[in-house]
Design a protein around this motif. Structure first.
Motif, PDB file in Angstrom:
ATOM      1  N   ILE A  54      34.415  39.812  51.101  1.00 56.12           N
ATOM      2  CA  ILE A  54      35.345  40.384  52.086  1.00 56.12           C
ATOM      3  C   ILE A  54      34.786  40.196  53.499  1.00 56.12           C
ATOM      4  O   ILE A  54      35.536  39.915  54.432  1.00 56.12           O
ATOM      5  N   ARG A  55      33.472  40.323  53.641  1.00 58.21           N
ATOM      6  CA  ARG A  55      32.869  40.070  54.957  1.00 58.21           C
ATOM      7  C   ARG A  55      32.999  38.583  55.331  1.00 58.21           C
ATOM      8  O   ARG A  55      33.270  38.253  56.482  1.00 58.21           O
ATOM      9  N   LEU A  56      32.831  37.696  54.354  1.00 57.92           N
ATOM     10  CA  LEU A  56      32.946  36.251  54.625  1.00 57.92           C
ATOM     11  C   LEU A  56      34.368  35.856  55.010  1.00 57.92           C
ATOM     12  O   LEU A  56      34.567  34.913  55.782  1.00 57.92           O
ATOM     13  N   THR A  57      35.360  36.557  54.445  1.00 54.76           N
ATOM     14  CA  THR A  57      36.764  36.211  54.693  1.00 54.76           C
ATOM     15  C   THR A  57      37.374  37.050  55.810  1.00 54.76           C
ATOM     16  O   THR A  57      38.600  37.094  55.944  1.00 54.76           O
ATOM     17  N   ALA A  58      36.539  37.725  56.581  1.00 52.49           N
ATOM     18  CA  ALA A  58      36.992  38.537  57.720  1.00 52.49           C
ATOM     19  C   ALA A  58      38.007  39.592  57.294  1.00 52.49           C
ATOM     20  O   ALA A  58      38.992  39.831  57.966  1.00 52.49           O
ATOM     21  N   GLN A  62      42.891  39.610  49.634  1.00 57.88           N
ATOM     22  CA  GLN A  62      43.495  38.708  48.644  1.00 57.88           C
ATOM     23  C   GLN A  62      42.685  37.422  48.512  1.00 57.88           C
ATOM     24  O   GLN A  62      42.404  36.958  47.409  1.00 57.88           O
ATOM     25  N   TRP A  63      42.326  36.865  49.649  1.00 58.15           N
ATOM     26  CA  TRP A  63      41.499  35.654  49.637  1.00 58.15           C
ATOM     27  C   TRP A  63      40.151  35.955  48.981  1.00 58.15           C
ATOM     28  O   TRP A  63      39.652  35.173  48.167  1.00 58.15           O
ATOM     29  N   ALA A  64      39.566  37.100  49.313  1.00 58.28           N
ATOM     30  CA  ALA A  64      38.271  37.482  48.736  1.00 58.28           C
ATOM     31  C   ALA A  64      38.368  37.610  47.215  1.00 58.28           C
ATOM     32  O   ALA A  64      37.479  37.148  46.492  1.00 58.28           O
ATOM     33  N   GLU A  65      39.444  38.229  46.725  1.00 61.19           N
ATOM     34  CA  GLU A  65      39.630  38.357  45.268  1.00 61.19           C
ATOM     35  C   GLU A  65      39.716  36.986  44.610  1.00 61.19           C
ATOM     36  O   GLU A  65      39.129  36.758  43.553  1.00 61.19           O
ATOM     37  N   ASP A  66      40.436  36.060  45.252  1.00 61.24           N
ATOM     38  CA  ASP A  66      40.542  34.702  44.709  1.00 61.24           C
ATOM     39  C   ASP A  66      39.181  34.018  44.665  1.00 61.24           C
ATOM     40  O   ASP A  66      38.844  33.335  43.696  1.00 61.24           O
ATOM     41  N   VAL A  67      38.391  34.223  45.702  1.00 61.08           N
ATOM     42  CA  VAL A  67      37.057  33.613  45.756  1.00 61.08           C
ATOM     43  C   VAL A  67      36.162  34.197  44.665  1.00 61.08           C
ATOM     44  O   VAL A  67      35.430  33.464  43.988  1.00 61.08           O
ATOM     45  N   VAL A  68      36.233  35.514  44.462  1.00 60.73           N
ATOM     46  CA  VAL A  68      35.426  36.156  43.411  1.00 60.73           C
ATOM     47  C   VAL A  68      35.829  35.614  42.041  1.00 60.73           C
ATOM     48  O   VAL A  68      34.973  35.290  41.209  1.00 60.73           O
ATOM     49  N   GLN A  69      37.128  35.489  41.796  1.00 56.09           N
ATOM     50  CA  GLN A  69      37.590  34.946  40.512  1.00 56.09           C
ATOM     51  C   GLN A  69      37.052  33.533  40.293  1.00 56.09           C
ATOM     52  O   GLN A  69      36.550  33.208  39.212  1.00 56.09           O
ATOM     53  N   GLU A  70      37.170  32.692  41.323  1.00 51.96           N
ATOM     54  CA  GLU A  70      36.672  31.315  41.210  1.00 51.96           C
ATOM     55  C   GLU A  70      35.160  31.290  40.996  1.00 51.96           C
ATOM     56  O   GLU A  70      34.638  30.499  40.214  1.00 51.96           O
TER      57      GLU A  70
END
Length: 199
Positions: A54-58, A62-70
């Motif tokens: 979440i810090r990386l995605t400002a 939603q984007w953070a959740e997608d990154v965690v899943q990947e």
């Protein structure tokens, strides 16, 4: 979205914090289709990894959740390459997540900014149906002309030939071509008016 299984329920060993022995246990028993390993990784690392991403995605959750899943999927696929003696996978997961965010940013920067449908709604779109109907009406009007009138209009208008060239192509005098063009255009105008087209 990846489905995370919570079956089988964690055993007494599974309920303990994922320290060195437990991590070694999960990595050694990993198989390409083993959802239990994914569940264990997800339970252990989801919250801290999400907070990091979440810090990386400002703040874009939603984007953070997608990154965690990947990231979890990549961990599952790479489980055999992970160090079984490592106390925590968090450094590895954080590195993978950071690379995913960087790649996402590069992809977004490489393509044009999406502006939504708003501006497109006000762009005038040519009505092709009107042009098509006009062609049909003209075609029907041409069929109502005599063969000689159709032939002369075909040579002079459709083939864009001069009066002299049309006369040579049809083998008739130039004066006859001029006369036929005059009467053919007049007949075409009347045929179009009968079909509701003002010429």
């Amino acid at each position: 979205m990846m489905r995370i299984s919570t079956y089988p329920p964690p055993s007494a060993e599974g309920a303990a914090p994922m320290g060195k022995p437990r991590l070694r246990h999960w990595i050694r028993r990993v198989r390409p289709d083993d959802e239990v390993v994914v569940s264990a990784l997800y339970r252990e690392y989801h919250r801290p990894l999400l907070a990091f991403v979440i810090r990386l995605t400002a703040g874009d959750r939603q984007w953070a959740e997608d990154v965690v899943q990947e990231t979890m999927i990549r961990a599952w696929r790479s489980a055999e390459q992970l160090d079984p003696d490592s106390v925590s996978l968090m450094p590895w997961l954080a590195t993978v997540a950071r690379r995913i965010v960087i790649d996402d940013r590069r992809r977004r920067d490489a393509r044009p900014q999406e502006s939504g449908d708003g501006p497109l709604e006000s762009v005038p779109v040519p009505d092709e149906m009107e042009g098509l109907l006009h062609q049909v009406v003209v075609s029907e009007a041409l069929k109502a002309l005599s063969p000689a009138h159709r032939e002369i209009l075909n040579e002079t208008i459709l083939r864009d030939r001069s009066v002299n060239d049309a006369a040579a192509a049809l083998g008739i005098p130039v004066g006859t071509v001029k006369s036929r063009v005059y009467y053919a255009v007049r007949a075409l105008r009347i045929a179009l008016e009968e079909r509701g087209v003002k010429a």
